[in-house]
Design an enzyme around this catalytic site. Sequence first.
Site, PDB file in Angstrom:
ATOM      1  N   HIS A  85     -63.690 -22.055  14.363  1.00  0.00           N
ATOM      2  CA  HIS A  85     -63.277 -22.988  13.323  1.00  0.00           C
ATOM      3  C   HIS A  85     -62.478 -24.134  13.939  1.00  0.00           C
ATOM      4  O   HIS A  85     -61.967 -24.041  15.063  1.00  0.00           O
ATOM      5  CB  HIS A  85     -62.457 -22.269  12.255  1.00  0.00           C
ATOM      6  CG  HIS A  85     -63.281 -21.374  11.387  1.00  0.00           C
ATOM      7  ND1 HIS A  85     -62.782 -20.747  10.269  1.00  0.00           N
ATOM      8  CD2 HIS A  85     -64.589 -20.996  11.464  1.00  0.00           C
ATOM      9  CE1 HIS A  85     -63.731 -20.027   9.692  1.00  0.00           C
ATOM     10  NE2 HIS A  85     -64.835 -20.158  10.408  1.00  0.00           N
ATOM     11  N   GLU A  87     -59.558 -25.362  13.337  1.00  0.00           N
ATOM     12  CA  GLU A  87     -58.154 -25.088  13.653  1.00  0.00           C
ATOM     13  C   GLU A  87     -58.022 -24.343  14.981  1.00  0.00           C
ATOM     14  O   GLU A  87     -57.156 -24.662  15.798  1.00  0.00           O
ATOM     15  CB  GLU A  87     -57.508 -24.255  12.527  1.00  0.00           C
ATOM     16  CG  GLU A  87     -57.552 -24.914  11.162  1.00  0.00           C
ATOM     17  CD  GLU A  87     -58.780 -24.557  10.331  1.00  0.00           C
ATOM     18  OE1 GLU A  87     -58.659 -24.499   9.094  1.00  0.00           O
ATOM     19  OE2 GLU A  87     -59.879 -24.338  10.906  1.00  0.00           O
ATOM     20  N   CYS A 113     -59.219 -20.801   6.630  1.00  0.00           N
ATOM     21  CA  CYS A 113     -59.556 -19.413   6.316  1.00  0.00           C
ATOM     22  C   CYS A 113     -58.331 -18.555   6.644  1.00  0.00           C
ATOM     23  O   CYS A 113     -57.363 -19.025   7.237  1.00  0.00           O
ATOM     24  CB  CYS A 113     -60.780 -18.957   7.110  1.00  0.00           C
ATOM     25  SG  CYS A 113     -60.467 -18.706   8.878  1.00  0.00           S
ATOM     26  N   CYS A 116     -57.515 -18.483  10.491  1.00  0.00           N
ATOM     27  CA  CYS A 116     -56.994 -19.764  10.990  1.00  0.00           C
ATOM     28  C   CYS A 116     -55.590 -20.023  10.460  1.00  0.00           C
ATOM     29  O   CYS A 116     -54.731 -20.546  11.188  1.00  0.00           O
ATOM     30  CB  CYS A 116     -57.929 -20.912  10.624  1.00  0.00           C
ATOM     31  SG  CYS A 116     -59.464 -20.916  11.583  1.00  0.00           S
TER      32      CYS A 116
END
Length: 193
Positions: A85, A87, A113, A116
Amino acid sequence: MSTEPTIVMPAHGAPSYRPNWDQYFMKLAMLASERATCPRMHCGCVLVKDNHVLSTGYNGSLPGTAHCYDDGCLVVNDHCVRTNHAEINAICQAARHGMALEGSTAYVTNLPCTSCAKALIAVGIVRVVIFSSYHDSLAERFFQESHVELCRLPMPEGIIHYDLKEFSSARSFEESERENHAGESCSCQHESY
């Protein structure tokens, strides 16, 4: 010839489209998301401290591995696991370059999420700015429990305002070539990774 500078004031002041700091960094996150390699979601993240960009990230495959756009998404429990992801990629980029993230702000195009959100908390992020949500995330709960400020802003305008013709000190390449009679070719590398 006078060496004293002349102050020339713009006719109308600052343009109305000039973004504030939150809008500026969020637009950078939107731009980072354009590098995403998964069609299921494009997400961008910019990590900032004292109005200085520390790191950027987008959801993308591991270096040297296949992209979802090329080989398809690798889906487990309705999540593509082929990519990191945005992040995580921003945190990893900061780590690779020795950037401390404690006390910084994360500008993310989407609510992080759960994983993250926990990673952002663990590296010392104190503020997260988003403009859209994400399914099945416990981010809000963990941010609240960890005293991380979560700011929801409207999505910034998706336009870059740059009109080369309106800037009196700028010249297009075509104008410069006509003036200088130069026609050097570009040596830029066009990579696709």
